[in-house]
Design a protein around this motif. Structure first.
Motif, PDB file in Angstrom:
ATOM      1  N   PHE A  29      32.975  27.453  52.443  1.00  0.00           N
ATOM      2  CA  PHE A  29      33.712  28.067  51.339  1.00  0.00           C
ATOM      3  C   PHE A  29      33.063  27.701  50.002  1.00  0.00           C
ATOM      4  O   PHE A  29      32.859  28.573  49.149  1.00  0.00           O
ATOM      5  CB  PHE A  29      35.173  27.609  51.368  1.00  0.00           C
ATOM      6  CG  PHE A  29      35.971  28.023  50.173  1.00  0.00           C
ATOM      7  CD1 PHE A  29      36.388  29.331  50.005  1.00  0.00           C
ATOM      8  CD2 PHE A  29      36.324  27.092  49.203  1.00  0.00           C
ATOM      9  CE1 PHE A  29      37.135  29.711  48.893  1.00  0.00           C
ATOM     10  CE2 PHE A  29      37.069  27.463  48.096  1.00  0.00           C
ATOM     11  CZ  PHE A  29      37.468  28.774  47.944  1.00  0.00           C
ATOM     12  N   LEU A  30      32.701  26.447  49.832  1.00  0.00           N
ATOM     13  CA  LEU A  30      32.071  26.021  48.576  1.00  0.00           C
ATOM     14  C   LEU A  30      30.716  26.707  48.384  1.00  0.00           C
ATOM     15  O   LEU A  30      30.408  27.188  47.290  1.00  0.00           O
ATOM     16  CB  LEU A  30      31.911  24.507  48.561  1.00  0.00           C
ATOM     17  CG  LEU A  30      33.213  23.712  48.529  1.00  0.00           C
ATOM     18  CD1 LEU A  30      32.929  22.227  48.685  1.00  0.00           C
ATOM     19  CD2 LEU A  30      33.996  23.991  47.255  1.00  0.00           C
ATOM     20  N   ASN A  32      29.709  29.588  49.711  1.00  0.00           N
ATOM     21  CA  ASN A  32      29.944  31.011  49.453  1.00  0.00           C
ATOM     22  C   ASN A  32      30.477  31.250  48.051  1.00  0.00           C
ATOM     23  O   ASN A  32      30.138  32.249  47.414  1.00  0.00           O
ATOM     24  CB  ASN A  32      30.909  31.590  50.499  1.00  0.00           C
ATOM     25  CG  ASN A  32      30.237  31.782  51.824  1.00  0.00           C
ATOM     26  OD1 ASN A  32      29.109  32.243  51.898  1.00  0.00           O
ATOM     27  ND2 ASN A  32      30.927  31.415  52.894  1.00  0.00           N
ATOM     28  N   THR A  33      31.282  30.346  47.582  1.00  0.00           N
ATOM     29  CA  THR A  33      31.806  30.462  46.221  1.00  0.00           C
ATOM     30  C   THR A  33      30.671  30.391  45.202  1.00  0.00           C
ATOM     31  O   THR A  33      30.624  31.188  44.257  1.00  0.00           O
ATOM     32  CB  THR A  33      32.844  29.365  45.942  1.00  0.00           C
ATOM     33  OG1 THR A  33      33.950  29.561  46.828  1.00  0.00           O
ATOM     34  CG2 THR A  33      33.335  29.400  44.520  1.00  0.00           C
ATOM     35  N   ARG A  34      29.748  29.472  45.408  1.00  0.00           N
ATOM     36  CA  ARG A  34      28.597  29.378  44.498  1.00  0.00           C
ATOM     37  C   ARG A  34      27.794  30.682  44.508  1.00  0.00           C
ATOM     38  O   ARG A  34      27.382  31.170  43.462  1.00  0.00           O
ATOM     39  CB  ARG A  34      27.706  28.198  44.888  1.00  0.00           C
ATOM     40  CG  ARG A  34      28.297  26.872  44.528  1.00  0.00           C
ATOM     41  CD  ARG A  34      27.319  25.729  44.815  1.00  0.00           C
ATOM     42  NE  ARG A  34      28.038  24.478  44.832  1.00  0.00           N
ATOM     43  CZ  ARG A  34      28.473  23.865  45.926  1.00  0.00           C
ATOM     44  NH1 ARG A  34      28.216  24.370  47.110  1.00  0.00           N
ATOM     45  NH2 ARG A  34      29.136  22.739  45.853  1.00  0.00           N
ATOM     46  N   TRP A  36      28.890  33.704  45.350  1.00  0.00           N
ATOM     47  CA  TRP A  36      29.713  34.776  44.802  1.00  0.00           C
ATOM     48  C   TRP A  36      29.749  34.726  43.274  1.00  0.00           C
ATOM     49  O   TRP A  36      29.750  35.758  42.605  1.00  0.00           O
ATOM     50  CB  TRP A  36      31.120  34.665  45.381  1.00  0.00           C
ATOM     51  CG  TRP A  36      32.025  35.786  45.019  1.00  0.00           C
ATOM     52  CD1 TRP A  36      31.988  37.073  45.473  1.00  0.00           C
ATOM     53  CD2 TRP A  36      33.142  35.730  44.133  1.00  0.00           C
ATOM     54  NE1 TRP A  36      33.006  37.815  44.931  1.00  0.00           N
ATOM     55  CE2 TRP A  36      33.736  37.003  44.099  1.00  0.00           C
ATOM     56  CE3 TRP A  36      33.713  34.706  43.365  1.00  0.00           C
ATOM     57  CZ2 TRP A  36      34.852  37.290  43.327  1.00  0.00           C
ATOM     58  CZ3 TRP A  36      34.827  34.988  42.602  1.00  0.00           C
ATOM     59  CH2 TRP A  36      35.388  36.273  42.586  1.00  0.00           C
ATOM     60  N   LEU A  37      29.766  33.515  42.721  1.00  0.00           N
ATOM     61  CA  LEU A  37      29.828  33.353  41.268  1.00  0.00           C
ATOM     62  C   LEU A  37      28.457  33.500  40.591  1.00  0.00           C
ATOM     63  O   LEU A  37      28.396  33.673  39.375  1.00  0.00           O
ATOM     64  CB  LEU A  37      30.423  31.987  40.910  1.00  0.00           C
ATOM     65  CG  LEU A  37      31.890  31.798  41.269  1.00  0.00           C
ATOM     66  CD1 LEU A  37      32.302  30.342  41.064  1.00  0.00           C
ATOM     67  CD2 LEU A  37      32.769  32.733  40.452  1.00  0.00           C
ATOM     68  N   GLU A  50      31.731  37.207  49.307  1.00  0.00           N
ATOM     69  CA  GLU A  50      33.147  37.522  49.096  1.00  0.00           C
ATOM     70  C   GLU A  50      33.863  37.738  50.430  1.00  0.00           C
ATOM     71  O   GLU A  50      34.964  37.239  50.647  1.00  0.00           O
ATOM     72  CB  GLU A  50      33.305  38.751  48.214  1.00  0.00           C
ATOM     73  CG  GLU A  50      34.763  39.090  47.954  1.00  0.00           C
ATOM     74  CD  GLU A  50      34.952  40.212  46.955  1.00  0.00           C
ATOM     75  OE1 GLU A  50      35.928  40.968  47.110  1.00  0.00           O
ATOM     76  OE2 GLU A  50      34.127  40.329  46.007  1.00  0.00           O
ATOM     77  N   ILE A  53      34.368  34.407  52.017  1.00  0.00           N
ATOM     78  CA  ILE A  53      35.435  33.683  51.317  1.00  0.00           C
ATOM     79  C   ILE A  53      36.789  34.170  51.809  1.00  0.00           C
ATOM     80  O   ILE A  53      37.659  33.365  52.175  1.00  0.00           O
ATOM     81  CB  ILE A  53      35.313  33.867  49.781  1.00  0.00           C
ATOM     82  CG1 ILE A  53      34.118  33.092  49.240  1.00  0.00           C
ATOM     83  CG2 ILE A  53      36.606  33.439  49.075  1.00  0.00           C
ATOM     84  CD1 ILE A  53      33.748  33.455  47.809  1.00  0.00           C
ATOM     85  N   VAL A  71      42.028  26.120  41.811  1.00  0.00           N
ATOM     86  CA  VAL A  71      40.766  26.812  41.564  1.00  0.00           C
ATOM     87  C   VAL A  71      40.618  26.988  40.057  1.00  0.00           C
ATOM     88  O   VAL A  71      41.478  27.585  39.412  1.00  0.00           O
ATOM     89  CB  VAL A  71      40.739  28.185  42.280  1.00  0.00           C
ATOM     90  CG1 VAL A  71      39.452  28.925  41.965  1.00  0.00           C
ATOM     91  CG2 VAL A  71      40.919  27.998  43.776  1.00  0.00           C
ATOM     92  N   ASP A  73      37.885  28.433  38.330  1.00  0.00           N
ATOM     93  CA  ASP A  73      37.282  29.689  37.907  1.00  0.00           C
ATOM     94  C   ASP A  73      38.323  30.810  37.992  1.00  0.00           C
ATOM     95  O   ASP A  73      38.935  31.023  39.047  1.00  0.00           O
ATOM     96  CB  ASP A  73      36.077  30.025  38.787  1.00  0.00           C
ATOM     97  CG  ASP A  73      35.413  31.305  38.327  1.00  0.00           C
ATOM     98  OD1 ASP A  73      34.590  31.245  37.392  1.00  0.00           O
ATOM     99  OD2 ASP A  73      35.757  32.368  38.892  1.00  0.00           O
ATOM    100  N   LEU A  76      37.659  33.584  40.744  1.00  0.00           N
ATOM    101  CA  LEU A  76      37.900  33.087  42.091  1.00  0.00           C
ATOM    102  C   LEU A  76      39.395  32.851  42.319  1.00  0.00           C
ATOM    103  O   LEU A  76      39.924  33.173  43.381  1.00  0.00           O
ATOM    104  CB  LEU A  76      37.101  31.810  42.345  1.00  0.00           C
ATOM    105  CG  LEU A  76      37.263  31.211  43.734  1.00  0.00           C
ATOM    106  CD1 LEU A  76      36.807  32.184  44.814  1.00  0.00           C
ATOM    107  CD2 LEU A  76      36.489  29.900  43.823  1.00  0.00           C
TER     108      LEU A  76
END
Length: 85
Positions: A29-30, A32-34, A36-37, A50, A53, A71, A73, A76
């Motif tokens: 998750f972390l 993928n978040t990086r 995605w952002l 996404e 996530i 969260v 952000d 997100l």
């Protein structure tokens, strides 16, 4: 509590609040978040991130991640909230 107290080395998944959660879900998750952002990433990379996530959210909710951590952000946070609606 240590990581091996939650999932021993020889165990790759566990049941948490009725949901099967694989070892590595939070780390994925972390990551993928990086992705995605990251505005410099391709639309395909960001779209894949996404989807991954969103796929992980039931497991993360079962773990209680968002009961403890907020969260920061805005985008997100909105994605997580929208998926939970």
């Amino acid at each position: 509590m240590r990581a091996e107290d939650v999932l021993p080395d020889e165990q790759n998944e566990g049941q948490f609040n009725g949901i099967s959660v694989r070892k590595g879900t939070v780390g994925a998750f972390l990551g993928n978040t990086r992705r995605w952002l990251d505005e410099s990433g391709s639309s395909v990379e960001r779209s894949t991130a996404e989807r991954d996530i969103l796929d992980a959210l039931p497991a993360l909710h079962a773990l209680g991640l968002f009961d403890i951590l907020q969260v920061r952000d805005t985008r997100l946070r909105e994605l997580v909230a929208k998926a939970g609606a």
